[in-house]
Motif scaffolding. Structure first.
Motif, PDB file in Angstrom:
ATOM      1  N   ALA A 107       0.842  -1.202   0.000  1.00 51.89           N
ATOM      2  CA  ALA A 107       0.000   0.000   0.000  1.00 51.89           C
ATOM      3  C   ALA A 107       0.874   1.248   0.000  1.00 51.89           C
ATOM      4  O   ALA A 107       0.637   2.198  -0.751  1.00 51.89           O
ATOM      5  N   HIS A 120      10.738  -2.821  -4.956  1.00 53.14           N
ATOM      6  CA  HIS A 120      11.197  -3.458  -6.194  1.00 53.14           C
ATOM      7  C   HIS A 120      12.561  -4.117  -5.964  1.00 53.14           C
ATOM      8  O   HIS A 120      12.804  -5.213  -6.464  1.00 53.14           O
ATOM      9  N   TYR A 123      12.023  -7.430  -4.192  1.00 52.95           N
ATOM     10  CA  TYR A 123      11.604  -8.523  -5.073  1.00 52.95           C
ATOM     11  C   TYR A 123      12.734  -8.943  -6.005  1.00 52.95           C
ATOM     12  O   TYR A 123      12.872 -10.121  -6.329  1.00 52.95           O
ATOM     13  N   TYR A 162      -2.048 -12.092  -6.464  1.00 53.53           N
ATOM     14  CA  TYR A 162      -3.318 -11.682  -7.065  1.00 53.53           C
ATOM     15  C   TYR A 162      -4.492 -12.221  -6.251  1.00 53.53           C
ATOM     16  O   TYR A 162      -5.495 -11.528  -6.058  1.00 53.53           O
ATOM     17  N   THR A 166      -7.298  -9.812  -4.624  1.00 55.22           N
ATOM     18  CA  THR A 166      -8.654  -9.834  -5.161  1.00 55.22           C
ATOM     19  C   THR A 166      -9.584 -10.729  -4.369  1.00 55.22           C
ATOM     20  O   THR A 166     -10.766 -10.823  -4.701  1.00 55.22           O
TER      21      THR A 166
ATOM     22  N   ARG B 103      -4.402   1.687  -7.954  1.00 50.74           N
ATOM     23  CA  ARG B 103      -3.362   1.521  -6.929  1.00 50.74           C
ATOM     24  C   ARG B 103      -3.869   2.055  -5.588  1.00 50.74           C
ATOM     25  O   ARG B 103      -3.640   1.448  -4.547  1.00 50.74           O
ATOM     26  N   ALA B 104      -4.586   3.169  -5.629  1.00 55.74           N
ATOM     27  CA  ALA B 104      -5.122   3.747  -4.387  1.00 55.74           C
ATOM     28  C   ALA B 104      -6.182   2.831  -3.771  1.00 55.74           C
ATOM     29  O   ALA B 104      -6.228   2.657  -2.544  1.00 55.74           O
ATOM     30  N   LEU B 106      -6.456  -0.472  -4.226  1.00 51.15           N
ATOM     31  CA  LEU B 106      -5.776  -1.664  -3.713  1.00 51.15           C
ATOM     32  C   LEU B 106      -5.131  -1.357  -2.367  1.00 51.15           C
ATOM     33  O   LEU B 106      -5.178  -2.166  -1.436  1.00 51.15           O
ATOM     34  N   ALA B 107      -4.530  -0.178  -2.256  1.00 51.10           N
ATOM     35  CA  ALA B 107      -3.914   0.226  -0.993  1.00 51.10           C
ATOM     36  C   ALA B 107      -4.976   0.365   0.086  1.00 51.10           C
ATOM     37  O   ALA B 107      -4.803  -0.108   1.215  1.00 51.10           O
ATOM     38  N   SER B 110      -6.172  -2.787   1.604  1.00 53.32           N
ATOM     39  CA  SER B 110      -5.247  -3.495   2.495  1.00 53.32           C
ATOM     40  C   SER B 110      -5.459  -3.110   3.948  1.00 53.32           C
ATOM     41  O   SER B 110      -4.992  -3.791   4.847  1.00 53.32           O
ATOM     42  N   HIS B 120     -13.260  -6.980  -3.904  1.00 55.60           N
ATOM     43  CA  HIS B 120     -13.429  -8.387  -4.268  1.00 55.60           C
ATOM     44  C   HIS B 120     -14.676  -8.560  -5.144  1.00 55.60           C
ATOM     45  O   HIS B 120     -14.664  -9.323  -6.105  1.00 55.60           O
ATOM     46  N   TYR B 123     -13.829  -7.486  -8.702  1.00 54.44           N
ATOM     47  CA  TYR B 123     -13.115  -8.515  -9.469  1.00 54.44           C
ATOM     48  C   TYR B 123     -14.025  -9.691  -9.794  1.00 54.44           C
ATOM     49  O   TYR B 123     -13.915 -10.289 -10.876  1.00 54.44           O
ATOM     50  N   ALA B 158      -3.216 -11.973 -13.256  1.00 62.39           N
ATOM     51  CA  ALA B 158      -2.270 -12.055 -12.133  1.00 62.39           C
ATOM     52  C   ALA B 158      -0.872 -11.533 -12.461  1.00 62.39           C
ATOM     53  O   ALA B 158      -0.342 -10.682 -11.729  1.00 62.39           O
ATOM     54  N   TYR B 161      -0.839  -7.613 -12.733  1.00 63.78           N
ATOM     55  CA  TYR B 161      -0.888  -6.938 -11.430  1.00 63.78           C
ATOM     56  C   TYR B 161       0.442  -7.117 -10.685  1.00 63.78           C
ATOM     57  O   TYR B 161       0.953  -6.185 -10.069  1.00 63.78           O
ATOM     58  N   TYR B 162       0.989  -8.332 -10.742  1.00 62.37           N
ATOM     59  CA  TYR B 162       2.239  -8.601 -10.022  1.00 62.37           C
ATOM     60  C   TYR B 162       3.375  -7.740 -10.575  1.00 62.37           C
ATOM     61  O   TYR B 162       4.210  -7.222  -9.832  1.00 62.37           O
ATOM     62  N   MET B 164       3.017  -4.808 -11.945  1.00 65.35           N
ATOM     63  CA  MET B 164       2.790  -3.446 -11.446  1.00 65.35           C
ATOM     64  C   MET B 164       3.289  -3.320 -10.001  1.00 65.35           C
ATOM     65  O   MET B 164       3.983  -2.365  -9.652  1.00 65.35           O
ATOM     66  N   LEU B 165       2.960  -4.296  -9.164  1.00 59.76           N
ATOM     67  CA  LEU B 165       3.325  -4.215  -7.746  1.00 59.76           C
ATOM     68  C   LEU B 165       4.824  -4.290  -7.527  1.00 59.76           C
ATOM     69  O   LEU B 165       5.365  -3.617  -6.655  1.00 59.76           O
ATOM     70  N   THR B 166       5.488  -5.164  -8.291  1.00 63.69           N
ATOM     71  CA  THR B 166       6.887  -5.454  -7.991  1.00 63.69           C
ATOM     72  C   THR B 166       7.847  -4.737  -8.923  1.00 63.69           C
ATOM     73  O   THR B 166       9.062  -4.884  -8.773  1.00 63.69           O
TER      74      THR B 166
END
Lengths: 196, 196
Positions: A107, A120, A123, A162, A166, B103-104, B106-107, B110, B120, B123, B158, B161-162, B164-166
């Motif tokens: 987040a 990053h 990872y 994911y 989700t 992103r906001a 998803l944050a 959390s 959820h 999705y 998946a 998204y992964y 983007m996150l990492t």
């Protein structure tokens, strides 16, 4: 240089643990250096001098997580190695402390560039740790020549993250198993052969 | 009931747009109903009465995003359908407004249970929209009987998204293509056949 186990190391461990607690409780915007110092029972000026800003503190926390993370399993079998990695990801994301901590860091990374860079790097370290499992499989002829090891390692983690984001089902052994099978099937089919 | 295009619908659109702006700028903890009302040029009591809390507002924003999201492509080919979905995910996550908004959200999910539930549901709607592409492929005999359509659709999203996150590389057409190829290879190998 810091002596392992010395005072500097003890201060760092206490401060980073307190920073993690604060991050989980309040999110990045609610972390305060003075509060972290108080929780860690460390002088405020030590925290200001050594870390200076909250993003620098979170970045150091991620560096410590990378340093302390488990070395890869080397079982001699691609599927067993990737399964060990998948189970480690599941164990981390479902852990009482690590799970909320990862969600808080993900987040934080979404709104703070330095935290995103630190995440990053984390990872990148983890992928580099597990890539040799895939390199060995390529050398043994189990996967096509030119397969990008990092992409295979990431393909194992991606569905697990994911699923967490989700809410698509429990993060359990079955999910780990399916993530490995999917990554291996795709790798065998040549999907992760790097474009030349 | 609201008349589409009526005053109620216009107020909702303005408030949800303002809520999205505030969420991107400040994160969930910084969203304030009075500020949203001011940005939307809507009476404060309207916002308090209709949504009441920030999580309820964000949940309604996600419901609107699900209502407004694009219907699936039906090309008659599994790979073409999944490619259309993957490109839509890439376009969304890299969009100037939608990207930071996701992103906001998803944050926010959390650290806030109602937001997580709303996300959820979003999705679930998107997966249900695209599942028929996989069901048709199973009916045509392109994929093994018993393949879980939702798992195949999720397998496409998946890795995007992964990534983007990492920060594991650009979210581009090549990434979308690889995500589709990996999901299809795994599905053909029977990885997503539901356990009976």
């Amino acid at each position: 240089m810091t002596r392992p186990g010395g005072r500097t190391a003890r201060v760092r461990a206490a401060v980073l643990r307190a920073a993690g607690d604060a991050l989980v409780e309040h999110g990045l915007a609610g972390v305060d250096l003075a509060d972290v110092a108080r929780r860690a029972d460390v002088g405020r000026t030590t925290v200001y001098r050594r870390w200076g800003t909250v993003p620098a503190l979170v970045a150091d926390m991620l560096a410590e997580m990378a340093e302390d993370s488990l070395p890869r399993t080397d079982s001699g079998s691609l599927e067993a190695d990737l399964r060990a990695n998948a189970l480690l990801v599941v164990a981390t994301l479902t852990d009482e402390r690590q799970g909320p901590l990862f969600r808080a860091v993900l987040a934080a990374a979404s709104c703070e560039a330095a935290t995103a860079e630190a995440l990053h790097r984390f990872y990148a370290v983890r992928v580099a740790e597990w890539a040799p499992a895939v390199e060995s499989a390529v050398a043994r002829g189990e996967l096509p020549a030119g397969t990008d090891p990092a992409e295979v390692v990431r393909a194992v983690s991606a569905p697990l993250y994911y699923r967490m984001l989700t809410g698509a089902g429990p993060l359990d052994e079955a999910a780990a198993e399916r993530a490995v099978s999917a990554a291996v099937a795709a790798a065998r089919a040549g999907v992760f052969v790097a474009a030349s």
